[in-house]
Design a protein around this motif. Structure first.
Motif, short mmCIF file in Angstrom:
data_model
loop_
_atom_site.label_atom_id
_atom_site.label_comp_id
_atom_site.label_asym_id
_atom_site.label_seq_id
_atom_site.Cartn_x
_atom_site.Cartn_y
_atom_site.Cartn_z
N THR A 132 0.53 -1.09 -0.79
CA THR A 132 0.34 0.22 0.36
C THR A 132 0.97 1.33 -0.49
OG1 THR A 132 -1.91 -1.03 0.73
CG2 THR A 132 -1.90 1.61 1.68
N TYR A 133 1.50 1.51 1.23
CA TYR A 133 2.72 1.92 0.77
C TYR A 133 3.77 3.18 -0.52
CZ TYR A 133 2.09 2.32 5.49
OH TYR A 133 0.92 2.55 7.02
N GLN A 134 4.02 1.52 -0.75
CA GLN A 134 4.90 1.77 -2.38
C GLN A 134 3.47 2.38 -3.31
OE1 GLN A 134 6.25 -2.46 -2.39
NE2 GLN A 134 8.46 -1.58 -1.45
N ILE A 135 2.60 1.51 -2.76
CA ILE A 135 1.38 2.66 -4.28
C ILE A 135 1.44 3.85 -4.35
CG2 ILE A 135 -0.89 2.54 -4.76
CD1 ILE A 135 -1.09 -0.45 -4.47
N LEU A 136 1.72 3.85 -2.87
CA LEU A 136 1.30 5.79 -2.44
C LEU A 136 2.41 6.19 -2.86
CD1 LEU A 136 0.01 6.16 0.95
CD2 LEU A 136 -1.55 6.12 -1.05
N ASP A 137 3.95 5.79 -2.86
CA ASP A 137 5.08 6.28 -3.64
C ASP A 137 5.00 7.85 -5.33
OD1 ASP A 137 5.75 5.88 -1.50
OD2 ASP A 137 7.14 4.25 -2.37
N ASP A 138 3.85 7.25 -5.56
CA ASP A 138 3.37 7.54 -6.97
C ASP A 138 2.52 8.82 -7.63
OD1 ASP A 138 5.46 5.76 -8.43
OD2 ASP A 138 3.63 4.53 -9.18
#
Length: 194
Positions: A132-138
């Motif tokens: 989830t956090y890695q998706i938010l990186d974008d």
């Protein structure tokens, strides 16, 4: 070789890819500039980062963050190599993390075990949370859902801090001397003298 792969994977996961030469060049370039520099972090932030550094990378049989002066390394990397968006996210995450720590405990040397427990709990996130956090990186910061923004900024700050400590530790001259046999490296490498 497993350590090198793990560090490379960690750096890739937070968006930092750097070679040894790049890091050496950046640190040397910042040291060659002799004009006095204004500190990037304020005194409170520096003290908090120092305490986290010592919790994440304590003194053991090898030197820890304080002995290796990784505080300066972290500040230099954030100030001089991070793009503005990443700097802002690091400082916002630092502020949020510091506020959360101050609410939950008194920040002094006697709370080292509390810090360790809190950091261990936070850094042991599930694969689902990490995804989830890695998706938010974008996403731009204003599009991050409010209900997870605090945890996301704390995640980005702590994982980035940990990665910077690992980079600083692995590339520090004292650690290199401990890990390498002098006979394997008969010629001293000085960047720029090719």
């Amino acid at each position: 070789m497993e350590r090198r792969s793990a560090i490379k994977m960690l750096l890739t996961s937070i968006g930092i890819t750097a070679s040894s030469q790049t890091l050496i060049t950046l640190v040397q370039a910042s040291q060659q500039n002799h004009r006095p520099k204004k500190p990037y972090f304020n005194a409170s932030q520096r003290a908090f980062i120092k305490q986290l550094n010592n919790t994440i990378l304590p003194e053991t049989s090898t030197p820890g963050a304080e002995t290796l002066k990784l505080q300066r390394f972290v500040e230099t990397m954030v100030k001089e190599t991070f793009p503005e968006k990443q700097q802002n996210m690091f400082v916002d995450g630092l502020r949020i993390t510091q506020e959360l720590f101050n609410k939950s405990m008194i920040v002094d040397e006697t709370t080292q075990q509390d810090h360790t427990a809190h950091l261990t709990q936070f850094l042991s996130i599930t694969d689902e949370q990490r995804a989830t956090y890695q998706i938010l990186d974008d996403l731009p910061p204003e599009r991050i859902p409010a209900e997870i923004k605090v945890h996301y900024y704390q995640y980005k700050f702590l994982f980035t801090l940990r990665a910077l400590l690992i980079i600083g530790f692995m590339h520090h001259e004292e650690i290199a001397k401990l890990q390498r046999d002098a006979k394997d490296f008969p010629v001293t490498y000085i960047p720029g003298n090719c």
